[in-house]
Scaffold this active site. Structure first.
Site, PDB file in Angstrom:
ATOM      1  N   HIS A   6      10.338  -2.893   1.172  1.00 11.83           N
ATOM      2  CA  HIS A   6      11.751  -2.673   0.901  1.00 11.83           C
ATOM      3  C   HIS A   6      11.967  -1.480  -0.031  1.00 11.83           C
ATOM      4  O   HIS A   6      11.232  -1.285  -0.990  1.00 11.83           O
ATOM      5  CB  HIS A   6      12.400  -3.889   0.207  1.00 11.83           C
ATOM      6  CG  HIS A   6      11.796  -5.204   0.568  1.00 11.83           C
ATOM      7  ND1 HIS A   6      12.235  -5.959   1.610  1.00 11.83           N
ATOM      8  CD2 HIS A   6      10.770  -5.897   0.016  1.00 11.83           C
ATOM      9  CE1 HIS A   6      11.521  -7.065   1.696  1.00 11.83           C
ATOM     10  NE2 HIS A   6      10.622  -7.051   0.739  1.00 11.83           N
TER      11      HIS A   6
ATOM     12  N   ARG B  56       6.582  -1.550 -20.379  1.00 10.25           N
ATOM     13  CA  ARG B  56       7.947  -2.057 -20.417  1.00 10.25           C
ATOM     14  C   ARG B  56       8.469  -1.994 -21.845  1.00 10.25           C
ATOM     15  O   ARG B  56       7.696  -2.079 -22.801  1.00 10.25           O
ATOM     16  CB  ARG B  56       8.013  -3.523 -19.963  1.00 10.25           C
ATOM     17  CG  ARG B  56       7.603  -3.773 -18.526  1.00 10.25           C
ATOM     18  CD  ARG B  56       7.706  -5.261 -18.213  1.00 10.25           C
ATOM     19  NE  ARG B  56       7.166  -5.555 -16.906  1.00 10.25           N
ATOM     20  CZ  ARG B  56       6.594  -6.695 -16.592  1.00 10.25           C
ATOM     21  NH1 ARG B  56       6.478  -7.652 -17.518  1.00 10.25           N
ATOM     22  NH2 ARG B  56       6.138  -6.905 -15.378  1.00 10.25           N
TER      23      ARG B  56
ATOM     24  N   ASN C 139      -0.186  -3.916  -1.366  1.00  7.92           N
ATOM     25  CA  ASN C 139       1.202  -4.366  -1.378  1.00  7.92           C
ATOM     26  C   ASN C 139       2.021  -3.415  -2.244  1.00  7.92           C
ATOM     27  O   ASN C 139       1.736  -3.246  -3.431  1.00  7.92           O
ATOM     28  CB  ASN C 139       1.322  -5.784  -1.925  1.00  7.92           C
ATOM     29  CG  ASN C 139       2.765  -6.274  -1.880  1.00  7.92           C
ATOM     30  OD1 ASN C 139       3.235  -6.757  -0.865  1.00  7.92           O
ATOM     31  ND2 ASN C 139       3.474  -6.131  -3.000  1.00  7.92           N
TER      32      ASN C 139
END
Length: 456
Positions: free
Chosen positions: A363, A440, A377
């Site tokens: 996607h 992050r 993946n």
């Protein structure tokens, strides 16, 4: 019979006023290529020793578009009729060759019909392509005496009796070079238009006792000319219907033949299925059991056995091995390569990138200048940042890598085998085999947080 050497003259000097376009009429496309290119291709397949292209309006654009070193360009600066156009080309004719006259705005003429015309040309005579119409109004009529062609009478000059004749002239003919040059030299422009008409050579040949052999095309549409966009659109549908029929008869399943466009060459394996509104461009090969969904565009690509392209995907200059799945709404740009069993999902774009066996990009992803291994993946929202504003750089991802969602890989960068990239990570340095990488902003929790409210 044994044919003489042959050259072809293609008349392509007209402006095409009724097209209402700055583009020369013969450059308007049918099935993805200029009308005149269809005619050139037919002449080449017929074995023409030389193709003379008579041009006038838009000559420079013609030369830029066609880019064919084998064409002999013949300028007709002032358009004074078909006979005048042939007079311009005549100095290039050899006496011992046949000359076939074609038109750049008659794109559906077939090699088979032209070969029959060539075979039928009498020694020292003329081969003439004619058709019979239910309503021949406006066309030159073929006159005969005891079954033999004696001439062509233009509609405006025809008697009431001659206007009942249904056989008309298509303008396509073949004759010996020496004979043709002699007849062309005798043409006059003593008519209302002040033009030189090639049709007058039929009467000249008859007066010399030469035989004129008339041949009918396999289909009337082969001789249909284009003067406006409506006529061009009609010929487009005729051409596409013919291509669809050939594919269906060869075993390809077109779900809606009326909504399929072939703008190139298509080679198909067994049990291929193509849904509605699919466009095929350039050279495309589809393997056995390939399925193409509705609204897809496939251009210059090789699709392996058992691949499935879901609706509204675009595949250009790409190579897919067996059992790959694409889309819906995927885009494979030039240089995209998928190895066996790879999957590219909705809103994924690839360019100059290879996706390994069994690897998946499901996607919302961009993969450019990338080499991706097997069983990888690629999470949703992954981007290979391959461009720094001046140069492109490569991303390499090893086998068995897991890339989490919303990851940016800033090239040049290499990710080792078995590595895991956590969601939301920006990768700027190489990653070793089997490493976990995450970057992050620390997550902050504020209890009892009150949202701001609008001031009244």
């Amino acid at each position: 019979m044994l044919n003489s050497a042959m050259s072809v003259v293609i008349l392509a000097a007209g402006k095409g006023t009724r097209m209402y376009s700055d583009i020369p009429k013969v450059l308007h496309t049918l099935a993805g290529k200029p009308m005149v290119q269809h005619v050139i291709d037919a002449a080449t397949k017929l074995g023409a020793a030389q193709v003379h292209l008579v041009y006038g309006h838009g000559g420079e654009l013609l030369k830029q578009t066609l880019k064919d070193d084998k064409l002999n360009w013949v300028l007709q600066a002032e358009q004074l009729g078909t006979g005048h156009a042939m007079q311009k080309a005549a100095p290039f004719f050899s006496d011992d060759e046949d000359i076939l006259m074609l038109y750049g705005d008659v794109p559906l003429i077939s090699v088979e019909t032209l070969q029959r015309l060539r075979d039928a040309k009498p020694q020292g005579g003329i081969g003439l392509l004619t058709v019979k119409l239910d309503d021949p109004s406006g066309y030159g009529r073929i006159t005969r005496e005891n079954g033999k062609v004696t001439g062509i009478v233009e509609h405006k000059d025809a008697t009431d009796e001659q206007r009942q004749i249904q056989e008309i002239n298509t303008g396509i003919l073949i004759a010996n070079g020496a004979d043709l040059k002699r007849w062309l030299s005798k043409l006059t422009n003593n008519n209302a238009q002040g033009e030189y008409y090639i049709t007058d050579i039929i009467a000249l040949a008859y007066q010399e006792g030469r035989e004129i052999a008339a041949v009918y095309p396999a289909r009337i549409s082969e001789t249909d000319g284009v003067n406006n966009r409506l006529q061009l659109s009609r010929l487009e549908r005729i051409y596409q219907a013919e291509q669809a029929e050939k594919l269906l008869l060869s075993g390809v399943m077109l779900r809606d033949p009326a909504r399929f466009d072939l703008r190139g060459t298509l080679h198909c394996g067994m049990d291929v299925e193509i849904d509605a509104n699919v466009i095929i461009e350039g050279y495309v090969t589809l393997g056995h059991r390939v399925k193409i969904g509705a609204g897809c565009i496939i251009k210059n690509s090789v699709i392996g056995d058992d691949c499935e392209i879901s609706p509204y995907s675009v595949v250009e200059d790409a190579h897919l091995e067996a059992a790959c799945t694409i889309g819906p709404f995927a885009r494979l740009r030039p240089g995209a390569e998928l190895l066996a069993g790879a999957h590219v999902g909705n809103f994924v774009e690839m360019k100059k990138a290879r996706l390994g066996k069994g690897s998946k990009a499901g996607h919302l992803t961009y993969l450019g200048d990338a080499e991706i291994g097997d069983n990888v993946n690629i999470g949703a929202g992954t981007i290979t940042c391959n461009y720094d504003g001046a140069n492109k750089f490569k991303t390499v991802i090893g086998d068995d890598v897991f890339v989490g969602s919303d990851t940016q890989l800033v090239a040049p960068v290499t990710v080792g085998k078995g590595a895991t990239i956590a969601a939301g990570t920006t990768v700027t340095r190489n990653v070793a085999d089997n490493e976990l990488v995450l970057s992050r902003v620390p997550q902050v929790h504020k209890q009892g947080w009150q949202r701001p409210v609008k001031k009244k």
